[in-house]
Design a protein around this motif. Sequence first.
Motif, PDB file in Angstrom:
ATOM      1  N   GLU A  54       2.405  -0.505 -18.421  1.00 22.94           N
ATOM      2  CA  GLU A  54       0.972  -0.632 -18.129  1.00 22.94           C
ATOM      3  C   GLU A  54       0.299  -1.619 -19.077  1.00 22.94           C
ATOM      4  O   GLU A  54      -0.582  -2.387 -18.660  1.00 22.94           O
TER       5      GLU A  54
ATOM      6  N   ASP B 162      -3.486   3.595  -2.182  1.00 24.81           N
ATOM      7  CA  ASP B 162      -3.602   2.696  -3.335  1.00 24.81           C
ATOM      8  C   ASP B 162      -2.898   1.375  -3.067  1.00 24.81           C
ATOM      9  O   ASP B 162      -1.800   1.338  -2.500  1.00 24.81           O
ATOM     10  N   ARG B 163      -3.532   0.290  -3.496  1.00 28.20           N
ATOM     11  CA  ARG B 163      -2.896  -1.027  -3.520  1.00 28.20           C
ATOM     12  C   ARG B 163      -2.052  -1.112  -4.781  1.00 28.20           C
ATOM     13  O   ARG B 163      -2.547  -0.869  -5.891  1.00 28.20           O
ATOM     14  N   VAL B 164      -0.772  -1.451  -4.631  1.00 29.36           N
ATOM     15  CA  VAL B 164       0.127  -1.435  -5.775  1.00 29.36           C
ATOM     16  C   VAL B 164       1.002  -2.686  -5.791  1.00 29.36           C
ATOM     17  O   VAL B 164       1.166  -3.380  -4.785  1.00 29.36           O
TER      18      VAL B 164
ATOM     19  N   TYR C  42       4.834  -4.022  -7.892  1.00 24.45           N
ATOM     20  CA  TYR C  42       5.960  -3.535  -8.697  1.00 24.45           C
ATOM     21  C   TYR C  42       6.941  -4.660  -8.951  1.00 24.45           C
ATOM     22  O   TYR C  42       6.996  -5.661  -8.228  1.00 24.45           O
TER      23      TYR C  42
ATOM     24  N   HIS D 211       0.129   9.107 -10.805  1.00 20.52           N
ATOM     25  CA  HIS D 211      -0.518   7.861 -11.231  1.00 20.52           C
ATOM     26  C   HIS D 211      -0.850   6.944 -10.066  1.00 20.52           C
ATOM     27  O   HIS D 211      -1.608   5.983 -10.231  1.00 20.52           O
ATOM     28  N   VAL D 212      -0.292   7.228  -8.868  1.00 19.83           N
ATOM     29  CA  VAL D 212      -0.682   6.512  -7.654  1.00 19.83           C
ATOM     30  C   VAL D 212      -0.836   7.536  -6.539  1.00 19.83           C
ATOM     31  O   VAL D 212      -0.267   8.628  -6.592  1.00 19.83           O
TER      32      VAL D 212
ATOM     33  N   ASP E  15      -8.664  -5.150  -7.811  1.00 18.47           N
ATOM     34  CA  ASP E  15      -9.273  -5.605  -6.564  1.00 18.47           C
ATOM     35  C   ASP E  15      -9.285  -7.125  -6.437  1.00 18.47           C
ATOM     36  O   ASP E  15      -9.221  -7.664  -5.335  1.00 18.47           O
TER      37      ASP E  15
ATOM     38  N   LEU F  61       5.546   1.495 -10.128  1.00 19.88           N
ATOM     39  CA  LEU F  61       4.361   1.056  -9.393  1.00 19.88           C
ATOM     40  C   LEU F  61       3.156   0.954 -10.319  1.00 19.88           C
ATOM     41  O   LEU F  61       2.910   1.839 -11.146  1.00 19.88           O
TER      42      LEU F  61
ATOM     43  N   VAL G 227       0.842  -1.197   0.000  1.00 19.47           N
ATOM     44  CA  VAL G 227       0.000   0.000   0.000  1.00 19.47           C
ATOM     45  C   VAL G 227       0.875   1.244   0.000  1.00 19.47           C
ATOM     46  O   VAL G 227       1.860   1.333   0.753  1.00 19.47           O
TER      47      VAL G 227
ATOM     48  N   ARG H 213      -1.078   0.032 -10.173  1.00 19.70           N
ATOM     49  CA  ARG H 213      -2.239  -0.221  -9.307  1.00 19.70           C
ATOM     50  C   ARG H 213      -2.694  -1.663  -9.470  1.00 19.70           C
ATOM     51  O   ARG H 213      -2.773  -2.184 -10.579  1.00 19.70           O
ATOM     52  N   LEU H 214      -3.041  -2.253  -8.352  1.00 23.32           N
ATOM     53  CA  LEU H 214      -3.411  -3.663  -8.319  1.00 23.32           C
ATOM     54  C   LEU H 214      -4.926  -3.812  -8.417  1.00 23.32           C
ATOM     55  O   LEU H 214      -5.659  -3.187  -7.658  1.00 23.32           O
TER      56      LEU H 214
END
Length: 324
Positions: free
Chosen positions: A276, A82-84, A86, A77-78, A110, A105, A67, A107-108
Amino acid sequence: MAKAIRMHRTGGPEVLEYVDVEVGEPGPGEARVRNHAIGLNFIDVYFRTGLYPLPLPSGLGQEGAGVVEAVGEGVTHVAPGDRVVYAGRPNGAYSEVRTMPADILVRLPDGIDFETAAAMMLQGLTVQYLFRQTYALQPGQTILFHAAAGGVGLIACQWARALGVNLIGTAGSNEKAELALAHGAAHVINYNTEDIVARVREITDGAMVPVVYDSVGKDTFFRSLDCLQPRGLMVSFGNSSGAVPPFSLGELASRNSLYVTRPSLAAYAASRPQLEAMAADLFDMVGSGKIKIGINQRFPLAQAADAHIALEARRTTGSTILLP
């Protein structure tokens, strides 16, 4: 203060020290991330032993999920909370909390938990560029993939099956061979009891394969070349048995004009749009259930040295994670 693994010299697993470290505020382009799970990869061994040089003292580890706690100037961008996930340099993932470049990083989604994310990102992105970009596989092709029961290998077996590709894997035991078959390999060769080249010739009725993916290095390199069709591609993407020794380019000519490439994730994910797009492809494969991530070993962060011992002794299968 936070706990982290640090190394002041290169060498065996004993050089990994579990220590307290200061974690500063993120500067421009940086983010502070609290890791919930950390990935273990063979590239970590390369850095620990000095095969891949790095400035010392240093952290270790290139993959994690957690997080975002804070971001520095220019990071959009984060955001905190945020759940991330890398994967990639700089080293330092073996830590409870780290301040790091924010540009790696992602974003993960859900539907993907932290442990799965940490276990899949580096290995999954590797398979993505190998299969989608280094050599764009087509349905019906037959390929050779070494170390098919490892973390990268089990993802590759499933991805190949999803693409309609016949993957011939190699493994060091019958148990590992069965594991690769269960994950989608069409055939598996036990390299301790079978001749790799002869078996590939048998499986392909003498046609051999258009591409070989080899993360083993020294022990398999020339046998890999011998498994290729004329003008085939040798993809050398690791050195788990040691670095490939220097060789004459005549070795490629004598085997009917072969190609060789040594790709890296950093080159394929060099820009934000590239990263991405690759991550979205991986998330789609995992989210759809076409690829399931098997976490077969978990170690406390403090026992990172034990994890390295198990990895180097080939006692692991699938993915391994460290838990802060």
